[in-house]
Design a protein around this motif. Structure first.
Motif, PDB file in Angstrom:
ATOM      1  N   TYR A  81      36.203  -3.343 -56.760  1.00  0.00           N
ATOM      2  CA  TYR A  81      37.009  -3.164 -55.982  1.00  0.00           C
ATOM      3  C   TYR A  81      37.800  -2.469 -56.582  1.00  0.00           C
ATOM      4  O   TYR A  81      39.292  -2.511 -56.549  1.00  0.00           O
ATOM      5  CB  TYR A  81      37.036  -3.493 -54.441  1.00  0.00           C
ATOM      6  CG  TYR A  81      37.411  -3.079 -53.682  1.00  0.00           C
ATOM      7  CD1 TYR A  81      37.607  -1.501 -53.196  1.00  0.00           C
ATOM      8  CD2 TYR A  81      38.733  -3.620 -52.590  1.00  0.00           C
ATOM      9  CE1 TYR A  81      38.726  -0.621 -52.685  1.00  0.00           C
ATOM     10  CE2 TYR A  81      39.259  -3.493 -52.228  1.00  0.00           C
ATOM     11  CZ  TYR A  81      39.556  -1.649 -52.116  1.00  0.00           C
ATOM     12  OH  TYR A  81      40.583  -1.474 -51.275  1.00  0.00           O
ATOM     13  N   TYR A  82      38.993  -4.321 -56.879  1.00  0.00           N
ATOM     14  CA  TYR A  82      40.199  -4.973 -57.202  1.00  0.00           C
ATOM     15  C   TYR A  82      40.442  -3.839 -58.794  1.00  0.00           C
ATOM     16  O   TYR A  82      41.552  -3.612 -58.854  1.00  0.00           O
ATOM     17  CB  TYR A  82      40.319  -6.473 -57.811  1.00  0.00           C
ATOM     18  CG  TYR A  82      39.771  -7.084 -56.168  1.00  0.00           C
ATOM     19  CD1 TYR A  82      40.369  -6.427 -54.932  1.00  0.00           C
ATOM     20  CD2 TYR A  82      39.670  -8.671 -55.975  1.00  0.00           C
ATOM     21  CE1 TYR A  82      40.795  -7.208 -53.714  1.00  0.00           C
ATOM     22  CE2 TYR A  82      39.946  -8.812 -55.142  1.00  0.00           C
ATOM     23  CZ  TYR A  82      40.097  -8.181 -53.800  1.00  0.00           C
ATOM     24  OH  TYR A  82      40.128  -9.454 -52.535  1.00  0.00           O
ATOM     25  N   GLU A  83      39.486  -3.925 -59.244  1.00  0.00           N
ATOM     26  CA  GLU A  83      40.242  -3.416 -60.736  1.00  0.00           C
ATOM     27  C   GLU A  83      39.665  -2.145 -60.336  1.00  0.00           C
ATOM     28  O   GLU A  83      40.966  -1.189 -60.844  1.00  0.00           O
ATOM     29  CB  GLU A  83      38.665  -3.583 -61.367  1.00  0.00           C
ATOM     30  CG  GLU A  83      38.707  -5.231 -62.284  1.00  0.00           C
ATOM     31  CD  GLU A  83      40.207  -5.281 -62.842  1.00  0.00           C
ATOM     32  OE1 GLU A  83      39.977  -4.871 -63.824  1.00  0.00           O
ATOM     33  OE2 GLU A  83      40.318  -6.230 -62.866  1.00  0.00           O
ATOM     34  N   ARG A  84      38.889  -1.040 -59.540  1.00  0.00           N
ATOM     35  CA  ARG A  84      39.069   0.222 -59.150  1.00  0.00           C
ATOM     36  C   ARG A  84      40.867   0.666 -59.089  1.00  0.00           C
ATOM     37  O   ARG A  84      41.573   1.651 -59.139  1.00  0.00           O
ATOM     38  CB  ARG A  84      37.797   0.220 -58.691  1.00  0.00           C
ATOM     39  CG  ARG A  84      38.071   2.114 -58.359  1.00  0.00           C
ATOM     40  CD  ARG A  84      36.324   2.266 -58.080  1.00  0.00           C
ATOM     41  NE  ARG A  84      36.922   2.506 -56.212  1.00  0.00           N
ATOM     42  CZ  ARG A  84      35.509   1.251 -55.855  1.00  0.00           C
ATOM     43  NH1 ARG A  84      35.063   0.834 -57.090  1.00  0.00           N
ATOM     44  NH2 ARG A  84      35.934   0.235 -54.456  1.00  0.00           N
ATOM     45  N   ILE A  85      41.425  -0.840 -58.123  1.00  0.00           N
ATOM     46  CA  ILE A  85      42.687   0.493 -57.146  1.00  0.00           C
ATOM     47  C   ILE A  85      43.693  -0.473 -57.731  1.00  0.00           C
ATOM     48  O   ILE A  85      44.624  -0.218 -57.502  1.00  0.00           O
ATOM     49  CB  ILE A  85      42.906  -0.847 -55.108  1.00  0.00           C
ATOM     50  CG1 ILE A  85      42.382  -1.801 -55.545  1.00  0.00           C
ATOM     51  CG2 ILE A  85      41.106   0.014 -54.792  1.00  0.00           C
ATOM     52  CD1 ILE A  85      42.378  -2.481 -53.812  1.00  0.00           C
ATOM     53  N   ASN A  86      43.719  -1.289 -59.350  1.00  0.00           N
ATOM     54  CA  ASN A  86      44.677  -2.495 -59.527  1.00  0.00           C
ATOM     55  C   ASN A  86      45.332  -2.446 -59.013  1.00  0.00           C
ATOM     56  O   ASN A  86      46.528  -2.485 -59.156  1.00  0.00           O
ATOM     57  CB  ASN A  86      44.701  -1.117 -60.555  1.00  0.00           C
ATOM     58  CG  ASN A  86      46.131  -1.543 -61.991  1.00  0.00           C
ATOM     59  OD1 ASN A  86      46.139  -2.682 -62.093  1.00  0.00           O
ATOM     60  ND2 ASN A  86      46.368  -0.977 -62.845  1.00  0.00           N
ATOM     61  N   VAL A  87      44.415  -3.854 -58.311  1.00  0.00           N
ATOM     62  CA  VAL A  87      46.178  -4.546 -57.623  1.00  0.00           C
ATOM     63  C   VAL A  87      46.634  -5.919 -57.920  1.00  0.00           C
ATOM     64  O   VAL A  87      46.252  -6.400 -58.859  1.00  0.00           O
ATOM     65  CB  VAL A  87      45.636  -4.923 -55.947  1.00  0.00           C
ATOM     66  CG1 VAL A  87      44.281  -5.852 -56.377  1.00  0.00           C
ATOM     67  CG2 VAL A  87      46.198  -5.029 -54.970  1.00  0.00           C
ATOM     68  N   LYS A  88      47.544  -6.126 -56.980  1.00  0.00           N
ATOM     69  CA  LYS A  88      48.147  -7.180 -57.940  1.00  0.00           C
ATOM     70  C   LYS A  88      47.407  -8.162 -57.490  1.00  0.00           C
ATOM     71  O   LYS A  88      46.902  -8.645 -56.655  1.00  0.00           O
ATOM     72  CB  LYS A  88      49.839  -7.679 -57.101  1.00  0.00           C
ATOM     73  CG  LYS A  88      50.391  -8.748 -57.771  1.00  0.00           C
ATOM     74  CD  LYS A  88      51.629  -9.047 -56.534  1.00  0.00           C
ATOM     75  CE  LYS A  88      52.773  -9.678 -57.659  1.00  0.00           C
ATOM     76  NZ  LYS A  88      54.378 -10.074 -56.934  1.00  0.00           N
ATOM     77  N   GLN A  89      47.689  -8.631 -59.090  1.00  0.00           N
ATOM     78  CA  GLN A  89      46.539 -10.378 -58.196  1.00  0.00           C
ATOM     79  C   GLN A  89      47.281 -11.754 -58.371  1.00  0.00           C
ATOM     80  O   GLN A  89      48.094 -11.566 -59.415  1.00  0.00           O
ATOM     81  CB  GLN A  89      45.251 -10.402 -59.045  1.00  0.00           C
ATOM     82  CG  GLN A  89      44.606  -9.323 -59.192  1.00  0.00           C
ATOM     83  CD  GLN A  89      42.677  -9.516 -59.405  1.00  0.00           C
ATOM     84  OE1 GLN A  89      43.018 -10.862 -59.571  1.00  0.00           O
ATOM     85  NE2 GLN A  89      42.057  -8.184 -60.045  1.00  0.00           N
ATOM     86  N   ALA A  90      47.017 -12.465 -57.194  1.00  0.00           N
ATOM     87  CA  ALA A  90      47.840 -14.279 -57.697  1.00  0.00           C
ATOM     88  C   ALA A  90      46.568 -15.332 -58.122  1.00  0.00           C
ATOM     89  O   ALA A  90      45.261 -15.246 -58.286  1.00  0.00           O
ATOM     90  CB  ALA A  90      47.715 -14.690 -55.922  1.00  0.00           C
ATOM     91  N   TYR A  91      47.467 -15.891 -58.976  1.00  0.00           N
ATOM     92  CA  TYR A  91      46.279 -17.315 -60.131  1.00  0.00           C
ATOM     93  C   TYR A  91      46.606 -18.268 -59.752  1.00  0.00           C
ATOM     94  O   TYR A  91      48.300 -18.576 -59.867  1.00  0.00           O
ATOM     95  CB  TYR A  91      46.660 -16.609 -61.914  1.00  0.00           C
ATOM     96  CG  TYR A  91      45.986 -15.152 -61.656  1.00  0.00           C
ATOM     97  CD1 TYR A  91      44.894 -14.531 -61.709  1.00  0.00           C
ATOM     98  CD2 TYR A  91      46.291 -14.237 -61.731  1.00  0.00           C
ATOM     99  CE1 TYR A  91      44.135 -13.567 -62.406  1.00  0.00           C
ATOM    100  CE2 TYR A  91      46.563 -12.883 -62.744  1.00  0.00           C
ATOM    101  CZ  TYR A  91      45.174 -12.929 -62.176  1.00  0.00           C
ATOM    102  OH  TYR A  91      44.762 -11.220 -62.733  1.00  0.00           O
ATOM    103  N   TYR A  92      45.730 -19.401 -59.265  1.00  0.00           N
ATOM    104  CA  TYR A  92      46.288 -20.054 -58.300  1.00  0.00           C
ATOM    105  C   TYR A  92      45.969 -21.457 -60.149  1.00  0.00           C
ATOM    106  O   TYR A  92      44.537 -21.366 -59.987  1.00  0.00           O
ATOM    107  CB  TYR A  92      45.847 -20.700 -57.385  1.00  0.00           C
ATOM    108  CG  TYR A  92      46.313 -21.747 -57.080  1.00  0.00           C
ATOM    109  CD1 TYR A  92      47.096 -21.412 -55.851  1.00  0.00           C
ATOM    110  CD2 TYR A  92      45.854 -22.436 -56.929  1.00  0.00           C
ATOM    111  CE1 TYR A  92      47.891 -22.551 -55.245  1.00  0.00           C
ATOM    112  CE2 TYR A  92      46.286 -24.400 -55.630  1.00  0.00           C
ATOM    113  CZ  TYR A  92      47.171 -24.199 -55.394  1.00  0.00           C
ATOM    114  OH  TYR A  92      47.412 -25.021 -54.357  1.00  0.00           O
ATOM    115  N   LEU A  93      46.881 -22.149 -60.534  1.00  0.00           N
ATOM    116  CA  LEU A  93      47.026 -23.031 -61.297  1.00  0.00           C
ATOM    117  C   LEU A  93      47.033 -24.494 -61.168  1.00  0.00           C
ATOM    118  O   LEU A  93      47.568 -24.907 -60.221  1.00  0.00           O
ATOM    119  CB  LEU A  93      47.261 -22.947 -62.322  1.00  0.00           C
ATOM    120  CG  LEU A  93      47.103 -21.811 -63.735  1.00  0.00           C
ATOM    121  CD1 LEU A  93      47.178 -20.228 -63.000  1.00  0.00           C
ATOM    122  CD2 LEU A  93      48.066 -21.949 -64.693  1.00  0.00           C
ATOM    123  N   SER A  94      45.479 -25.193 -60.659  1.00  0.00           N
ATOM    124  CA  SER A  94      45.594 -26.691 -60.211  1.00  0.00           C
ATOM    125  C   SER A  94      44.468 -27.455 -61.656  1.00  0.00           C
ATOM    126  O   SER A  94      44.146 -26.827 -62.027  1.00  0.00           O
ATOM    127  CB  SER A  94      45.475 -26.098 -58.663  1.00  0.00           C
ATOM    128  OG  SER A  94      45.108 -27.872 -58.130  1.00  0.00           O
TER     129      SER A  94
END
Length: 717
Positions: A81-94
């Motif tokens: 779904y996220y790939e299909r709508i090409n939405v902005k994504q958050a990436y959490y680095l810890s």
């Protein structure tokens, strides 16, 4: 080089001088669901105890895999779904994630508790009993974190999934964790964690997702003026994916953990056949040890180097993965100016700071962007969570070490520092050079390092003017003949002025890179983790960057699943389970605060839980505690500023006061209290380990004092 937990297409990418070819990645294949139980799974009394132990651990794996099959379906659907709508994504680095045991949490989030409970009931078992006897004792706790920073990271992922945010987590897959703690008569002893000994049923190894990571080497000018980082030591970061389910939603996000290795050809077969086995696999061991231990001791240069390698591995592999995913979603034409509109990188504390120069390096050296473009994109992409204002806890790295290990990144950090210096000069001007010098000293990224020549000229000119003024004053002073007192005051003023305007590095002090300053300069947002903390860290240069995000914990794991009795009461009196996803609903309880029925139910639930704790302590320690006593619990990383020492000193004071009283006076003045401590002291933190030893010694004295009895007990577990 698929970057998704479902499918990907082939692509070509060049990182750090490698020509890296991606391989096709198929969908995860889901075995036929094993959401069934057989009686043999639970108790086989005819086997030996060690076989029974192995059977129970295998049983946990079996149940985990049955739940994981359900997660994978949701996992794939989420990212389709996220790939299909090409939405902005958050990436959490810890650098750490303190996840806790996953099975009951996954069952609860997937709303399978009722189904599992019913299946167990048909077999004559109770879900809560099985959870205590089987899962708590035999499901290994993922050794990926230690303290509040790691727990915050895990709670964030849980909440992101529950709120249906498109997000990923990135971390390292530590083979031996921090350490397994044993409490003996000598205090704390450490041994390696063995959480991966039986495998991890929640992870899926992604041999098709791997990236090269470089250390050492040199920086050269390549064709068309593009800088190249060549030579050095190369390792490969391989992905392991862990599904993170949301509560009452099909959204299941991804925690991607990196493990390190080298290519098989790095194994020196000639040396091995010659009997030099250590040389034969030295490259393999050097790569693998990067992900052996969480927070290795940093007293020696070798240990510092290993820590810096860990941090860079997390940043480099994650940024490469993020960029590949962005390119895949962009299609044939990649618009890098649009990158911040599709990607947000959140740095949990300063450990992932190197993702700032790493992103710039990739954009400039690999993608061919200019410095201005790369710096602008980075400033709109990364954000920073600050966890402390204690100067001794703010991370700094030796310039010499980083120059040796990451030479290209030091060049980029110098460029960022130069940009920051210009911003400071623009903000404060050059009229008051004492103020400017003070601000540069406070805010620069590079500490105890010379200023750029163009900036240093301001202060050189100022010193020349001051010398001329001083000469003129001397001539005038000869005519007026000032008093000795005035001369002394003027000398003091001159000394203070010289102290403030001194711009030369101190050769006695090391040259350092201040990571928090780098994060603030490059990030579009900076948050503290409590309102008072956020106000303290707020900066006058960029007040609009600073915001607050108060730390919290997920009410799913920490109330709904781990305290079912209390959860039922809250649901009953608030009228629904909405509080599980909206904690503001708990304010409904205020109007029932004086209701005797609620108070009675609350006390009963609390006592049942205290009986369980007393039973647990008896099982683990052999000692009996009174469940009607007050339970005073402090479970936290052992540190001088965490106040465990203050707590145990208070207990000693209470104990001494009790000893001064008669039996009747003690009974009248003190409420029975059970003081429970828990937490790890870092293996090389001597003072913290002394605190652990002190607590256990106090407990040994108090717990065996027949005069005190049940009035006071002290346990470290």
């Amino acid at each position: 080089m698929a970057s998704l937990p479902f499918s990907a297409t082939c692509s070509h990418s060049t990182f750090i001088g490698f020509n890296y070819r991606a391989r096709n990645s198929n969908l995860f294949f889901i075995k036929k669901s094993r959401f069934t139980f057989s009686r043999r799974n639970f108790f086989i009394k005819s086997v030996a105890s060690d076989q029974k132990q192995d059977l129970k651990e295998a049983q946990v794996t079996e149940e985990a895999e049955s739940v994981r099959d359900s997660l994978i379906i949701n996992w794939n659907a989420t990212y389709d779904y996220y790939e299909r709508i090409n939405v902005k994504q958050a990436y959490y680095l810890s650098m750490e994630y303190l996840q806790g045991r996953a099975l009951l949490n996954a069952i609860g989030n997937l709303e399978l508790t009722g189904a599992y409970a019913e299946a167990l009931k048909k077999l004559g078992h109770n879900l809560e009993d099985v959870a205590r006897e089987l899962i708590t004792d035999h499901e290994p706790d993922a050794a990926l974190g230690n303290g509040g920073l790691g727990r915050l990271a895990s709670c964030f992922l849980d909440s992101l999934a529950t709120l249906n945010y498109p997000a990923w987590g990135y971390g390292l897959r530590y083979k031996y964790g921090l350490f397994k703690q044993h409490i003996t008569k000598e205090g704390q002893e450490e041994v390696a964690e063995n959480w991966l000994e039986m495998g991890n049923p929640w992870e899926i190894v992604r041999n098709d997702v791997s990236y090269p990571v470089k250390f050492y080497g040199e920086v050269i000018a390549g064709p068309k003026g593009i800088t190249q980082w060549v030579g050095g030591e190369n390792v490969t970061a391989v992905a392991y994916d862990v599904p993170i389910p949301g509560y009452k939603t099909k959204t299941t996000i991804n925690l991607r953990l990196w493990s390190t290795k080298v290519a098989p050809q790095e194994f020196d077969l000639r040396a091995f056949n010659a009997g030099d086995h250590a040389k034969a696999y030295s490259a393999m061991k050097n790569a693998e040890k990067i992900c052996y231990i969480l927070y290795p001791d940093d007293e020696s240069l070798e240990a510092k180097t290993l820590r810096l390698k860990q941090q860079y591995t997390l940043c480099s592999a994650s940024l490469q993965d993020i960029i590949v995913r962005y390119e895949q979603r962009s299609g044939e034409t990649v618009n890098w100016e649009n990158f911040p509109n599709k990607v947000a990188v959140q740095m949990n504390d300063t450990h992932p700071t190197l993702c700032i120069p790493e992103l710039i390096r990739i954009l400039m050296d690999v993608k061919g962007l200019s410095w201005e473009q790369a710096w602008n994109i980075t400033q709109r992409t990364v954000a920073y969570t600050n966890h402390t204002v204690l100067p001794e806890a703010l991370e700094k790295w030796s310039l010499e070490l980083m120059q040796k290990l990451l030479p290209r990144h030091v060049e980029i950090i110098r460029m960022i520092d130069k940009e920051l210096i210009q911003t400071i000069i623009t903000e404060y001007g050059t009229e008051d050079l004492d103020l400017l010098q003070e601000k540069l000293k406070q805010m620069r990224i590079l500490d105890n390092i010379e200023l750029p020549e163009s900036v240093a000229e301001f202060f050189v000119k100022s010193e020349k003017i001051s010398a001329v003024d001083s000469t003129e004053e001397d001539i005038s002073d000869e005519e007026t003949e000032p008093t000795d007192e005035k001369e002394h005051l003027e000398e003091q003023d001159m000394e203070k002025k010289n102290e403030v305007t001194s711009i030369e590095p101190d050769p006695k002090l090391p040259k350092m890179i201040r990571m928090a300053n780098l994060c603030v300069a490059a990030g579009y947002a900076v948050n503290g983790v409590a309102e008072i903390h956020s106000e303290i860290v707020k900066d006058e240069l960029w007040p609009e960057k600073f915001q607050n995000k108060t730390n919290g914990v997920t009410p799913r794991r920490w109330i709904r699943f781990c305290n079912p009795d209390l959860s039922k009461i809250i649901t009953k009196w608030t009228g629904s389970e909405d509080w599980v996803v909206n904690t503001e609903k708990l304010m409904t309880l205020r109007k029932f605060a004086d209701n005797e029925d609620l108070q009675c139910e609350w006390r009963e639930a609390k006592r049942r839980n205290k009986v369980k704790v007393a039973s647990f302590l008896r099982e683990k320690t052999g000692y009996i505690v009174n469940p009607d006593a007050m339970f005073d619990v402090q479970v936290k990383r052992i540190h001088e500023y965490k106040r465990q020492l203050l707590n145990i000193m208070g207990i000693v004071y209470r104990y001494r006061k009790m000893k001064e009283m008669s039996h009747e006076e003690r009974k009248a003045c003190f409420v029975p209290r059970v003081c429970i401590f828990g937490g790890k002291a870092f293996a090389t933190y001597i003072q913290a380990k002394r605190i652990v030893k002190f607590i256990t010694d106090v407990g040994s004295t108090v717990n065996h004092d027949p005069e005190i009895g049940d009035l006071l007990k002290v346990w470290f577990y």
